[in-house]
Design a protein around this motif. Structure first.
Motif, short mmCIF file in Angstrom:
data_model
loop_
_atom_site.label_atom_id
_atom_site.label_comp_id
_atom_site.label_asym_id
_atom_site.label_seq_id
_atom_site.Cartn_x
_atom_site.Cartn_y
_atom_site.Cartn_z
N TRP A 30 2.18 -1.41 -38.99
CA TRP A 30 3.46 -2.12 -39.12
C TRP A 30 4.62 -1.13 -39.26
N ARG A 31 4.41 -0.13 -40.12
CA ARG A 31 5.47 0.87 -40.33
C ARG A 31 5.71 1.68 -39.05
N LEU A 32 4.62 2.09 -38.41
CA LEU A 32 4.77 2.88 -37.18
C LEU A 32 5.46 2.06 -36.10
N ALA A 33 5.08 0.82 -35.98
CA ALA A 33 5.70 -0.03 -34.95
C ALA A 33 7.18 -0.23 -35.23
N LEU A 34 7.50 -0.43 -36.50
CA LEU A 34 8.91 -0.59 -36.87
C LEU A 34 9.69 0.66 -36.49
N GLN A 35 9.05 1.80 -36.70
CA GLN A 35 9.72 3.06 -36.49
C GLN A 35 9.88 3.39 -35.00
N PHE A 36 8.83 3.15 -34.24
CA PHE A 36 8.81 3.71 -32.89
C PHE A 36 8.95 2.70 -31.76
N LEU A 37 8.73 1.44 -32.03
CA LEU A 37 8.87 0.47 -30.93
C LEU A 37 10.33 0.37 -30.54
N PRO A 38 10.64 0.55 -29.28
CA PRO A 38 12.05 0.49 -28.89
C PRO A 38 12.60 -0.93 -28.98
N ALA A 39 13.89 -0.99 -29.14
CA ALA A 39 14.54 -2.30 -29.15
C ALA A 39 14.42 -2.92 -27.77
N ASP A 40 14.48 -4.23 -27.72
CA ASP A 40 14.41 -4.90 -26.43
C ASP A 40 15.64 -4.55 -25.60
N THR A 41 15.42 -4.50 -24.30
CA THR A 41 16.52 -4.07 -23.43
C THR A 41 17.59 -5.15 -23.29
N GLU A 42 17.22 -6.38 -23.48
CA GLU A 42 18.21 -7.43 -23.42
C GLU A 42 18.08 -8.28 -24.69
N VAL A 43 19.06 -9.13 -24.88
CA VAL A 43 19.03 -9.93 -26.10
C VAL A 43 17.95 -10.99 -25.97
N ARG A 44 16.87 -10.75 -26.64
CA ARG A 44 15.77 -11.72 -26.62
C ARG A 44 15.30 -11.91 -28.04
N LEU A 45 14.86 -13.11 -28.29
CA LEU A 45 14.39 -13.35 -29.63
C LEU A 45 12.88 -13.11 -29.67
N PHE A 46 12.37 -12.57 -30.71
CA PHE A 46 10.95 -12.47 -31.03
C PHE A 46 10.21 -11.34 -30.33
N THR A 47 10.59 -10.94 -29.13
CA THR A 47 9.69 -10.09 -28.37
C THR A 47 9.27 -8.85 -29.16
N ARG A 48 10.24 -8.10 -29.67
CA ARG A 48 9.88 -6.89 -30.43
C ARG A 48 9.15 -7.28 -31.71
N GLU A 49 9.65 -8.29 -32.38
CA GLU A 49 9.00 -8.73 -33.61
C GLU A 49 7.59 -9.24 -33.34
N ASP A 50 7.43 -9.90 -32.19
CA ASP A 50 6.10 -10.37 -31.82
C ASP A 50 5.15 -9.21 -31.64
N LYS A 51 5.64 -8.18 -30.96
CA LYS A 51 4.79 -7.00 -30.75
C LYS A 51 4.36 -6.41 -32.09
N ILE A 52 5.34 -6.25 -32.97
CA ILE A 52 5.05 -5.65 -34.27
C ILE A 52 4.04 -6.49 -35.03
N THR A 53 4.27 -7.81 -35.03
CA THR A 53 3.37 -8.69 -35.78
C THR A 53 1.96 -8.66 -35.19
N LEU A 54 1.88 -8.77 -33.88
CA LEU A 54 0.55 -8.79 -33.24
C LEU A 54 -0.18 -7.46 -33.44
N LEU A 55 0.55 -6.34 -33.29
CA LEU A 55 -0.09 -5.04 -33.50
C LEU A 55 -0.61 -4.91 -34.93
N SER A 56 0.18 -5.37 -35.89
CA SER A 56 -0.24 -5.29 -37.29
C SER A 56 -1.48 -6.13 -37.53
N MET A 57 -1.51 -7.29 -36.90
CA MET A 57 -2.67 -8.17 -37.09
C MET A 57 -3.91 -7.59 -36.43
N VAL A 58 -3.74 -6.99 -35.27
CA VAL A 58 -4.88 -6.34 -34.61
C VAL A 58 -5.39 -5.19 -35.50
#
Lengths: 620, 260
Positions: A37-65
């Motif tokens: 979760w911390r690594l994803a927060l730190q290194f996952l790039p922001a979404d290129t356009e204004v979208r809801l959830f996509t980055r947060e979804d990635k972070i959440t799913l990666l943490s759960m995996v």
């Protein structure tokens, strides 16, 4: 030399296998999730356009995996495969350790492979699931006690409804094949263990691992879509939806693993002489259930993988704007969802068919018809899924064929009724809670089945679809029939599983409270459904108040009954009367082994020379 | 009584207690803001000559939740969500208000609501909601620019029956579920505030000095429980922009209770 050998040898440290248990699993899982979760927060790039959830979804799913991998590593699921890959498989002693030999109560908190331990683990987790699902049901019914609702926040209410739905579906899927399919089935067929003991442990611990994402989901927006999680709605739902997705993916793997294991065990490990004609009907029910799950749950798994990709990777499997289709999800979901009804029902009915000869002291009426009924239901159940989609607009020309297949399934279902009624007919009834459960199943399943025929009918379904009528119908089948069979199985096999008799008085009190409460609750729900109340609503028109109030009163009665049953389980397990080896004088193999059951069940594997229903022929 | 039965009874009580405890926790966690009672303002004579007790309500719509109020000092869980909020008599944000989107008005009364719209807007999905409906005379009074510093109309007040569908910021729409209570349906479109001014003010951490101001009156019937919500799709991202703030109570929706 002699001196050297006589020197005290320092006690060797514990091996990795010995160190791993549920504590290491939870710790490793939590640490993994936090780090990712911390690594994803730190290194996952922001979404290129204004979208809801996509980055947060990635972070959440990666943490759960990460949680999932960490937990399964911490419990020891990877030790065997790792050692195998390294060319050094587990030694005999290590396998004995994994089997829980001389481990006492600790074996229930480890990656133990003994099928009896796994059966008990399944029993306990099923009770926990029903406890949580039951509490959520009480919150729903309390909120619906008055028309205006409002006791619970509407969003929390939606999430509670979704969570109650999916957790109870999972609970009912495992309630028979989990505890009894694992504990009883191998002994019933005369085997020493399951075909793949490590897979057996894996299937159980996967369910434990799956539970955390579901709990996690409640704190990040909940599951606001109902248990079916239809897309594209689910694709737009809060982050909690990722918890649902992970839960289903892990549970689907568990079910596939268990299905492969149980099927192989039944096909390959039956005792000498146990031909298919001599195989107990419960075994048929268990195998049909898991065999149905084998093709169904990979589809469910894939449906959720695609859902996760739509959310986190911006694919468009279900997004019409991107070329996808919501109907795709509906099809994938119900290709799992309707066979799943029979995954639940068949083993529960089969368990009651197993008990019927015991408590009527006569052979199972028309064994072959019972087998044909189970086979018929299994075969047809994979051809009925689109009756859930009559009014979705998908392929209207297919409505008639799906109506036909759905109504045809009444025939093999009727065969099972015939077998039960025929066995009871003029039998010398031994009135126990399991015996009464057979009557309860006939009553409840009759109502559930007949009301289901109206839902299978396209014109009637156009009116009833999405109403409380549907909710009442499937509770009559899954709970009225399925759970009734499972509770009877619990009382019936309790002496063999625990070495204690289930408290008779408490079993009766619980039975009547649950059955009366159940019928009050869901007859009330039928009335408001027929009057037009939609399901999954937090408040409703005051005209539906009486029916809802009756349902809520019935639900509270069920709760009291289930708590009495819970007390019966705990008190009987702790201090019930010691059970003789065969308290019911039954003829299946599990009653031929002593209490407590030896690690490998049989000193000498049995040879079967007749079927298990040789109680003599009643005059009929 | 039999000891076993007593013990079972204890389990039932314990189980019911656990259920009640969890239910109480979940119910308390709903964080539903309390209700704002309408303020008495004498009497009101309708066009048909009937006289009613008169009550008033004032509220604002904001482009975000940083005004505080019922969301809390820092804007609560979703400071970037659009929101309704309680307003002072001149449209000033009530930053310490504990209540926000639930309203209680008396039965058989005239209720006058004034809403200052601090948010900009786009195009409605459904032109139906661009029209004023259910108010006295089917009209509302619109001040396109209200100066919140001098408390004066920067543009002249005018009576409207509708506004252009592509100039709607939000709507205030009251409706009830089908039941035997008196029907109540009121819809008033709120003119968007100037987009550049809204953005500039937001960048400075505040709100535009010149919101639009809409006033309308409607007559209540018997007691009833209703809900109101905005019909402008302003909950970015989900369910055709009807998710998030649009589907969460205490942001763009709330309860509207008519009491005797």
């Amino acid at each position: 030399m002699t001196t050297l050998m006589s020197k005290p040898v320092s006690a060797p440290g514990k091996s990795v296998i010995e160190r791993l248990n549920i504590v290491t699993a939870v710790v490793l899982g939590a640490v993994s999730a936090f780090v990712v979760w911390r690594l994803a927060l730190q290194f996952l790039p922001a979404d290129t356009e204004v979208r809801l959830f996509t980055r947060e979804d990635k972070i959440t799913l990666l943490s759960m995996v990460a949680w999932f991998i960490g937990f399964m590593t911490g419990i020891g699921a990877l030790v065997g495969p790792f050692r195998w890959v390294m060319g050094k498989d587990l030694s005999h002693d290590e396998n004995m350790f994994l089997a829980g030999k001389d481990m006492g109560v600790n074996r229930y908190f480890r990656y133990t492979t003994d099928h009896k331990v796994v059966g008990i683990q399944y029993l306990v987790i099923t009770m926990v699931i029903f406890g949580i699902g039951g509490i959520l049901a009480m919150l729903i019914r309390t909120n619906l006690g008055t028309p205006e609702g409002g006791w619970i926040h509407p969003q929390a209410y939606n999430s509670i409804v979704g969570t109650h739905g999916i957790i109870m579906i999972v609970g009912t899927i495992i309630m028979v094949t989990g505890p009894f399919g694992n504990f009883i089935m191998p002994i019933m067929i005369g085997a020493r263990d399951m075909a793949f003991p490590r897979l057996n442990a894996l299937s159980f611990w996967l369910i434990v691992a799956a539970a955390i994402p579901l709990i996690w989901a409640q704190f990040i927006g909940g599951i606001s879509t109902g248990w079916s999680a239809y897309n594209p709605l689910a694709g737009q739902a809060p982050l909690g939806m990722n918890g649902y997705i992970m839960f289903i993916c892990i549970f689907a793997i568990s079910t596939m693993v268990a299905g492969a294991n149980i099927t192989t065990t039944i096909v390959r490990m039956r005792a000498n002489g146990m031909t298919w004609n001599r195989t107990p009907i419960f075994i048929y029910g268990t195998m049909a259930s898991v065999a149905l799950a084998l093709p169904a749950f990979p589809v469910f798994f894939l449906s959720q993988v695609m859902s996760a990709m739509d959310r986190a990777l911006d694919t468009s499997f279900y997004n019409t704007a991107g070329g996808g289709s919501g109907w795709l999800y509906e099809n994938l979901f119900w290709i799992m969802g309707h066979p799943e009804v029979y995954v639940i029902l068949i083993p529960a009915v089969a368990a009651l068919m197993e008990m019927a000869p015991v408590f009527t002291r006569r052979p199972l009426f028309s064994f072959n018809v019972a087998v044909m009924g189970i086979a018929g239901i299994s075969g047809l159940s994979v051809l009925v899924w689109a009756h859930h989609m009559y009014i979705s607009g998908w392929a209207p020309l297919l409505n008639a064929p799906f109506m036909l297949t759905t109504e045809l399934i009444s025939i093999p279902t009727g065969m099972l009724f015939l077998v039960l009624v025929g066995t009871l007919w003029r039998g010398r009834l031994w009135m126990t809670m399991p015996t009464m459960s057979i009557f309860a199943l006939l009553w409840n399943f009759m109502i559930g089945g007949i009301t289901g025929i109206y839902l299978s009918d396209v014109p009637a379904d156009a009116f009833l679809h999405g109403s409380m009528y549907v909710t009442a119908h499937f509770h009559y089948t899954l709970m009225g029939a399925g759970l009734t069979g499972a509770l009877a199985a619990l009382v019936y096999w309790f002496p063999k599983m625990t070495g204690r008799m289930f408290d008779k008085k408490l079993s009766w009190i619980s039975f009547w409270l649950v059955q009366i409460g159940f019928n009050v609750a869901f007859i009330g729900m039928f009335t408001v459904g027929l009057a037009g109340q939609p399901r999954r609503v937090e408040s409703y028109a005051s005209t539906f108040n009486t029916g809802n109030l009756i349902t809520t009163i019935g639900a509270y009665t069920i709760m009291v009954g289930m708590l009495v049953l819970l007390h019966g389980v705990i008190s009987s397990w702790r201090s019930g009367d010691k059970a003789p080896m065969n308290p019911w004088q039954a003829k299946t193999l599990e009653w031929t082994v002593p209490n407590p059951i030896p690690l490998e069940n049989f000193d000498v594997l049995p040879t079967v020379t007749s079927d298990a229903y040789g109680y003599g022929k009643a005059k009929s | 009584m039999n000891k076993r039965i007593l013990a079972a009874l204890g389990t039932v009580i314990l189980g019911a207690g656990v259920t009640a405890g969890i239910g109480t926790y979940v119910a308390a966690a709903k964080n539903d803001s309390g209700s704002i009672m309408a303020t008495s303002a004498g009497s009101f004579t309708a066009p048909d000559g009937k006289t009613y007790p008169h009550y008033t309500l004032t509220m604002n719509t904001y482009p975000n939740s940083t005004f505080g109020g019922h969301h809390g000092e820092d804007g609560g869980a979703h400071p970037d969500w659009v929101s309704y909020g309680a307003a002072g008599p001149y449209g000033e944000p009530l930053r310490d208000a504990k209540t926000g989107t639930n309203f209680v008005v008396p039965a058989h009364s005239a209720v006058t609501i004034t809403i200052w719209q601090y948010d900009s807007g786009e195009t409605l999905n459904n032109d139906f909601f661009a029209k004023v409906r259910g108010t006295v005379g089917g009209t509302a009074t619109l001040v396109e620019r209200y100066d919140t510093k001098s408390h004066t109309n920067a543009t002249e007040a005018k009576t409207i029956t509708q506004i252009p569908h592509d100039a709607v910021g939000h709507t205030f729409t009251i409706h009830g579920v089908s039941s035997d209570q008196d029907s109540l349906f009121v819809n008033v479109p709120l003119l968007l505030a100037n987009d550049d001014e809204v953005t500039a003010a937001e960048e400075e951490g505040g709100f535009t000095q010149f919101p639009s101001m809409t006033t309308f009156t409607f007559i209540t019937g018997d007691e009833g429980e209703y809900i109101w919500n905005c019909e402008f799709p302003c909950g970015d991202g989900t369910v055709a922009r009807f998710g998030n703030a649009m589907s969460a109570m205490s942001y763009m929706s709330g309860h509207f209770t008519v009491k005797g």
